[in-house]
Design an enzyme around this catalytic site. Structure first.
Site, PDB file in Angstrom:
ATOM      1  N   LYS A  22       0.841  -1.209   0.000  1.00  0.00           N
ATOM      2  CA  LYS A  22       0.000   0.000   0.000  1.00  0.00           C
ATOM      3  C   LYS A  22       0.874   1.258   0.000  1.00  0.00           C
ATOM      4  O   LYS A  22       0.628   2.194  -0.756  1.00  0.00           O
ATOM      5  CB  LYS A  22      -0.897   0.004   1.242  1.00  0.00           C
ATOM      6  CG  LYS A  22      -1.583   1.341   1.497  1.00  0.00           C
ATOM      7  CD  LYS A  22      -2.455   1.322   2.722  1.00  0.00           C
ATOM      8  CE  LYS A  22      -1.758   1.678   4.003  1.00  0.00           C
ATOM      9  NZ  LYS A  22      -1.446   3.121   4.166  1.00  0.00           N
ATOM     10  N   ASN A  23       1.890   1.267   0.840  1.00  0.00           N
ATOM     11  CA  ASN A  23       2.692   2.489   0.975  1.00  0.00           C
ATOM     12  C   ASN A  23       3.635   2.721  -0.204  1.00  0.00           C
ATOM     13  O   ASN A  23       4.263   3.766  -0.294  1.00  0.00           O
ATOM     14  CB  ASN A  23       3.478   2.465   2.294  1.00  0.00           C
ATOM     15  CG  ASN A  23       2.566   2.689   3.487  1.00  0.00           C
ATOM     16  OD1 ASN A  23       1.390   2.998   3.322  1.00  0.00           O
ATOM     17  ND2 ASN A  23       3.095   2.514   4.690  1.00  0.00           N
ATOM     18  N   ARG A  92      -4.550  10.954   4.199  1.00  0.00           N
ATOM     19  CA  ARG A  92      -3.386  11.842   4.313  1.00  0.00           C
ATOM     20  C   ARG A  92      -2.436  11.742   3.137  1.00  0.00           C
ATOM     21  O   ARG A  92      -1.882  12.737   2.688  1.00  0.00           O
ATOM     22  CB  ARG A  92      -2.604  11.398   5.557  1.00  0.00           C
ATOM     23  CG  ARG A  92      -2.512  12.391   6.632  1.00  0.00           C
ATOM     24  CD  ARG A  92      -1.538  11.880   7.644  1.00  0.00           C
ATOM     25  NE  ARG A  92      -0.182  12.239   7.243  1.00  0.00           N
ATOM     26  CZ  ARG A  92       0.355  13.428   7.418  1.00  0.00           C
ATOM     27  NH1 ARG A  92      -0.322  14.384   7.992  1.00  0.00           N
ATOM     28  NH2 ARG A  92       1.589  13.675   7.024  1.00  0.00           N
ATOM     29  N   CYS A 116      -4.715  13.196  12.590  1.00  0.00           N
ATOM     30  CA  CYS A 116      -5.309  11.880  12.406  1.00  0.00           C
ATOM     31  C   CYS A 116      -5.173  11.136  13.721  1.00  0.00           C
ATOM     32  O   CYS A 116      -4.571  11.650  14.665  1.00  0.00           O
ATOM     33  CB  CYS A 116      -4.645  11.129  11.264  1.00  0.00           C
ATOM     34  SG  CYS A 116      -2.998  10.603  11.672  1.00  0.00           S
ATOM     35  N   ARG A 121       0.882  14.861  12.839  1.00  0.00           N
ATOM     36  CA  ARG A 121       1.487  14.603  11.532  1.00  0.00           C
ATOM     37  C   ARG A 121       1.596  15.845  10.642  1.00  0.00           C
ATOM     38  O   ARG A 121       0.884  15.970   9.637  1.00  0.00           O
ATOM     39  CB  ARG A 121       0.732  13.479  10.811  1.00  0.00           C
ATOM     40  CG  ARG A 121       0.798  12.189  11.577  1.00  0.00           C
ATOM     41  CD  ARG A 121       0.069  11.074  10.914  1.00  0.00           C
ATOM     42  NE  ARG A 121       0.839  10.377   9.902  1.00  0.00           N
ATOM     43  CZ  ARG A 121       0.409   9.320   9.244  1.00  0.00           C
ATOM     44  NH1 ARG A 121      -0.777   8.840   9.480  1.00  0.00           N
ATOM     45  NH2 ARG A 121       1.166   8.732   8.345  1.00  0.00           N
ATOM     46  N   PRO A 122       2.500  16.770  10.982  1.00  0.00           N
ATOM     47  CA  PRO A 122       2.658  17.978  10.164  1.00  0.00           C
ATOM     48  C   PRO A 122       3.254  17.680   8.784  1.00  0.00           C
ATOM     49  O   PRO A 122       3.715  16.558   8.526  1.00  0.00           O
ATOM     50  CB  PRO A 122       3.628  18.827  10.987  1.00  0.00           C
ATOM     51  CG  PRO A 122       4.349  17.866  11.860  1.00  0.00           C
ATOM     52  CD  PRO A 122       3.442  16.693  12.094  1.00  0.00           C
ATOM     53  N   LEU A 125       8.088  19.603   6.620  1.00  0.00           N
ATOM     54  CA  LEU A 125       9.298  19.179   5.899  1.00  0.00           C
ATOM     55  C   LEU A 125       9.045  19.108   4.392  1.00  0.00           C
ATOM     56  O   LEU A 125       9.922  19.416   3.592  1.00  0.00           O
ATOM     57  CB  LEU A 125       9.795  17.834   6.427  1.00  0.00           C
ATOM     58  CG  LEU A 125      10.180  17.822   7.921  1.00  0.00           C
ATOM     59  CD1 LEU A 125      10.496  16.415   8.397  1.00  0.00           C
ATOM     60  CD2 LEU A 125      11.377  18.740   8.164  1.00  0.00           C
ATOM     61  N   ASP A 304       4.528   0.853  12.026  1.00  0.00           N
ATOM     62  CA  ASP A 304       3.279   0.216  11.581  1.00  0.00           C
ATOM     63  C   ASP A 304       3.121  -1.208  12.128  1.00  0.00           C
ATOM     64  O   ASP A 304       2.037  -1.784  12.045  1.00  0.00           O
ATOM     65  CB  ASP A 304       3.217   0.184  10.044  1.00  0.00           C
ATOM     66  CG  ASP A 304       2.974   1.564   9.456  1.00  0.00           C
ATOM     67  OD1 ASP A 304       2.627   2.490  10.213  1.00  0.00           O
ATOM     68  OD2 ASP A 304       3.133   1.725   8.229  1.00  0.00           O
ATOM     69  N   ARG A 396      -8.713  -0.252   4.746  1.00  0.00           N
ATOM     70  CA  ARG A 396      -7.854   0.748   4.101  1.00  0.00           C
ATOM     71  C   ARG A 396      -6.491   0.154   3.750  1.00  0.00           C
ATOM     72  O   ARG A 396      -5.809   0.656   2.852  1.00  0.00           O
ATOM     73  CB  ARG A 396      -7.637   1.948   5.036  1.00  0.00           C
ATOM     74  CG  ARG A 396      -8.834   2.848   5.181  1.00  0.00           C
ATOM     75  CD  ARG A 396      -8.444   4.075   5.949  1.00  0.00           C
ATOM     76  NE  ARG A 396      -7.120   4.493   5.522  1.00  0.00           N
ATOM     77  CZ  ARG A 396      -6.199   5.047   6.317  1.00  0.00           C
ATOM     78  NH1 ARG A 396      -6.466   5.271   7.577  1.00  0.00           N
ATOM     79  NH2 ARG A 396      -5.026   5.394   5.851  1.00  0.00           N
TER      80      ARG A 396
HETATM   81  C1  UD1 Z   1       4.534   6.847   6.114  1.00  0.00           C
HETATM   82  C2  UD1 Z   1       3.613   5.665   5.986  1.00  0.00           C
HETATM   83  C3  UD1 Z   1       3.076   5.235   7.345  1.00  0.00           C
HETATM   84  C4  UD1 Z   1       4.251   5.000   8.304  1.00  0.00           C
HETATM   85  C5  UD1 Z   1       5.189   6.201   8.332  1.00  0.00           C
HETATM   86  C6  UD1 Z   1       6.443   5.965   9.164  1.00  0.00           C
HETATM   87  C7  UD1 Z   1       2.655   6.010   3.784  1.00  0.00           C
HETATM   88  C8  UD1 Z   1       1.456   6.314   2.961  1.00  0.00           C
HETATM   89  N1  UD1 Z   1       2.501   6.010   5.112  1.00  0.00           N
HETATM   90  O1  UD1 Z   1       3.757   7.927   6.631  1.00  0.00           O
HETATM   91  O2  UD1 Z   1       2.325   4.044   7.187  1.00  0.00           O
HETATM   92  O3  UD1 Z   1       3.730   4.786   9.606  1.00  0.00           O
HETATM   93  O4  UD1 Z   1       5.615   6.523   7.000  1.00  0.00           O
HETATM   94  O5  UD1 Z   1       7.123   4.857   8.704  1.00  0.00           O
HETATM   95  O6  UD1 Z   1       3.701   5.717   3.260  1.00  0.00           O
HETATM   96  N2  UD1 Z   1       6.905  14.670  10.236  1.00  0.00           N
HETATM   97  C9  UD1 Z   1       7.118  16.013  10.500  1.00  0.00           C
HETATM   98  N3  UD1 Z   1       7.039  16.890   9.453  1.00  0.00           N
HETATM   99  C10 UD1 Z   1       6.768  16.495   8.175  1.00  0.00           C
HETATM  100  C11 UD1 Z   1       6.570  15.114   7.925  1.00  0.00           C
HETATM  101  C12 UD1 Z   1       6.645  14.226   8.979  1.00  0.00           C
HETATM  102  O7  UD1 Z   1       7.350  16.401  11.626  1.00  0.00           O
HETATM  103  O8  UD1 Z   1       6.710  17.342   7.267  1.00  0.00           O
HETATM  104  C13 UD1 Z   1       6.965  13.705  11.368  1.00  0.00           C
HETATM  105  C14 UD1 Z   1       5.613  13.012  11.583  1.00  0.00           C
HETATM  106  O9  UD1 Z   1       4.752  13.777  12.380  1.00  0.00           O
HETATM  107  C15 UD1 Z   1       6.036  11.736  12.264  1.00  0.00           C
HETATM  108  C16 UD1 Z   1       7.389  11.435  11.611  1.00  0.00           C
HETATM  109  O10 UD1 Z   1       7.831  12.650  11.021  1.00  0.00           O
HETATM  110  O11 UD1 Z   1       6.211  11.952  13.644  1.00  0.00           O
HETATM  111  C17 UD1 Z   1       7.343  10.347  10.574  1.00  0.00           C
HETATM  112  O12 UD1 Z   1       6.428  10.678   9.571  1.00  0.00           O
HETATM  113  P1  UD1 Z   1       6.626  10.273   8.032  1.00  0.00           P
HETATM  114  O13 UD1 Z   1       7.845   9.432   7.896  1.00  0.00           O
HETATM  115  O14 UD1 Z   1       6.507  11.497   7.207  1.00  0.00           O
HETATM  116  O15 UD1 Z   1       5.347   9.369   7.808  1.00  0.00           O
HETATM  117  P2  UD1 Z   1       4.332   9.409   6.604  1.00  0.00           P
HETATM  118  O16 UD1 Z   1       5.065   9.607   5.318  1.00  0.00           O
HETATM  119  O17 UD1 Z   1       3.195  10.313   6.923  1.00  0.00           O
END
Ligand code: UD1
Length: 417
Positions: A22-23, A92, A116, A121-122, A125, A304, A396
């Site tokens: 999925k990811n 998201r 969520c 989850r900002p 970045l 996950d 999902r």
């Molecule tokens: C992806 C996966 C999700 C998995 C996660 C971590 C998908 C669709 N989803 O989510 O299943 O749990 O990776 O392996 O691929 N963060 C910031 N600023 C940002 C982006 C992220 O602070 O701009 C923080 C998030 O709040 C979180 C951490 O970074 O605490 C990790 O998030 P991220 O690696 O971005 O996860 P996703 O890509 O949302």
């Protein structure tokens, strides 16, 4: 509204085929917006999130066709640069169309994804990366807008190796002028899969899978045929199902190197995992022992799999600590596991679990995707019947989970209320 009913099941036995990731599929579908000509993406899992992404691509002017496990996408004539709130609200990962739209159309407007169940989850970045590439990024009334006549390669350091930010920036940079370097990039297998897909379309991405990704911009990309990697989290969930039921299950279509941290923890818990050329056999005949776990970016233990592993530790011999370092609010399943008889205390970002000999079935609620998977796992071994509400969360991310478990001998059925 669908619910799942699970009765205490015998040891799971047999073979299960793991679906496409999925990811991986979600960013790869978003990346298909970058190409001219037809893209054919195979190993597509039938999941709610994939339907949402398909709808999103259509809303932007792409034409898509989904047949069996293949989606074809044509993005020659994109007509919209704005993603509908209704779709982004539901998923998201919709935010991943921002990079491709900015690169392709020079303009995009996307609703902020909001919070969520597992944390705030900002997306700071992602936005920092687009700004570094020369885009003018503004926020107003819950939307992010980005504009750039021509993106320009840049050096971007990520404060945290975010999977989504790495993917979004990489997709924007493939059509930028000059070279982009992403430092402290995420190294997850799904990032590598996306880079491989982009390269198959004509992009020049080097270093994916290391913490430094270098991208040399090209002027156009062309649609291609691509097959996504197997879902390591679905595989891990079936591995735990085999372990908890003291079963013997063979998993087909897995990449065992992607499963290293999960295999290591299962072995530490006294579960036999045998790696073969095309799959993995998980066999659990001995007592299960408690093992401490800390979630970390890849190749650390995946967040996950935190909830599914907590189900296993709930019935393991001994006490262990599970520490969640990636998301700030990812213990929603604890309350539900406790309703089934688990002995768990939360202390800040850690959960202390005292293994109990058995769990009991009752009514529980899936609060998010992986929390739902954890409840199914407990339901398989709990005495009596477990009824899981809000099953849509599970659908999902797990293709045909009910049928796949039933084929292994589980007593599970979906009911429509
Ligand atoms: C992806 C996966 C999700 C998995 C996660 C971590 C998908 C669709 N989803 O989510 O299943 O749990 O990776 O392996 O691929 N963060 C910031 N600023 C940002 C982006 C992220 O602070 O701009 C923080 C998030 O709040 C979180 C951490 O970074 O605490 C990790 O998030 P991220 O690696 O971005 O996860 P996703 O890509 O949302």
């Amino acid at each position: 509204m669908a619910r799942l009913l699970i009765d205490q099941s015998p040891s799971l036995q047999g073979t299960v085929r793991i679906s496409g990731s999925k990811n991986s599929v979600l960013p790869i579908l978003a990346a298909s917006l970058l190409a001219e000509g037809k893209s054919c993406i195979e190993e597509i899992p039938k999941l709610q999130d994939v339907w949402i992404m398909q709808e999103l691509l259509e809303s932007l002017g792409a034409t898509t066709h989904w047949e069996q496990n293949m989606i074809t996408v044509r993005s020659d004539e994109l007509t919209q640069y704005e993603a509908p709130y209704e779709l982004v609200r539901q998923m998201r990962a919709s935010f991943l169309v921002m990079g491709p739209l900015l690169a392709r159309l020079g303009r995009t407007r996307i609703p902020l994804p909001g919070g969520c169940a597992i944390g705030s989850r900002p997306v700071d970045l992602h936005l920092k990366g687009f700004s570094a590439l020369g885009a003018e990024v503004t926020q107003e009334r819950g939307y992010v807008q980005a504009k750039a006549d021509q993106l320009k390669g840049a050096r971007i350091y990520l404060d945290f190796p975010s999977v989504g930010a790495t993917e979004n920036i990489m997709m924007a940079a493939v059509l930028a002028e000059g070279q982009t370097t992403i430092e402290n990039a995420a190294v997850e297998p799904e990032v590598v899969d996306l880079a491989n897909y982009l390269n198959a379309m004509g992009a020049l991405v080097r270093g994916a899978g290391t913490d430094t990704i270098k991208i040399t911009g090209v002027s156009t990309l062309t649609g291609t045929n691509y097959s996504v990697i197997p879902d390591r989290i679905e595989a891990g969930t079936f591995m735990v199902a085999a372990a908890m039921t003291h079963g013997d299950v063979y998993l087909e279509n897995v990449v065992s190197s992607h499963l290293k941290p999960i295999i290591a923890k299962l072995r530490e818990s006294n579960i036999q995992v045998i790696e073969t050329e095309n799959g993995l056999r998980v066999c659990s005949k001995e007592p299960i022992y408690a093992a401490d776990i800390k979630t970390l970016p890849y190749p650390g233990f995946p967040t996950d799999m935190q909830a599914p592993l907590m189900s296993l530790m709930s019935i393991a011999q001994g006490t262990c600590v599970i520490t969640e370092t990636i998301f700030e609010n990812r213990f929603m399943h604890v309350g539900e596991l406790k309703r089934m008889g688990a002995d768990i205390k939360i202390e800040g970002r850690s959960a202390v679990i005292n293994g109990v000999p058995s769990l009991t079935g009752t009514q529980v609620r899936a609060t998010d995707l992986r929390a739902g998977a954890a409840l199914i796992l407990c339901g398989l071994i709990a005495e009596g019947t477990t009824e899981i509400q809000d099953m849509y969360h599970i659908e999902r991310g797990y293709e045909d989970i009910e049928m796949k478990l039933r084929n292994l001998g589980a007593s599970i059925q979906k009911i429509e209320i």
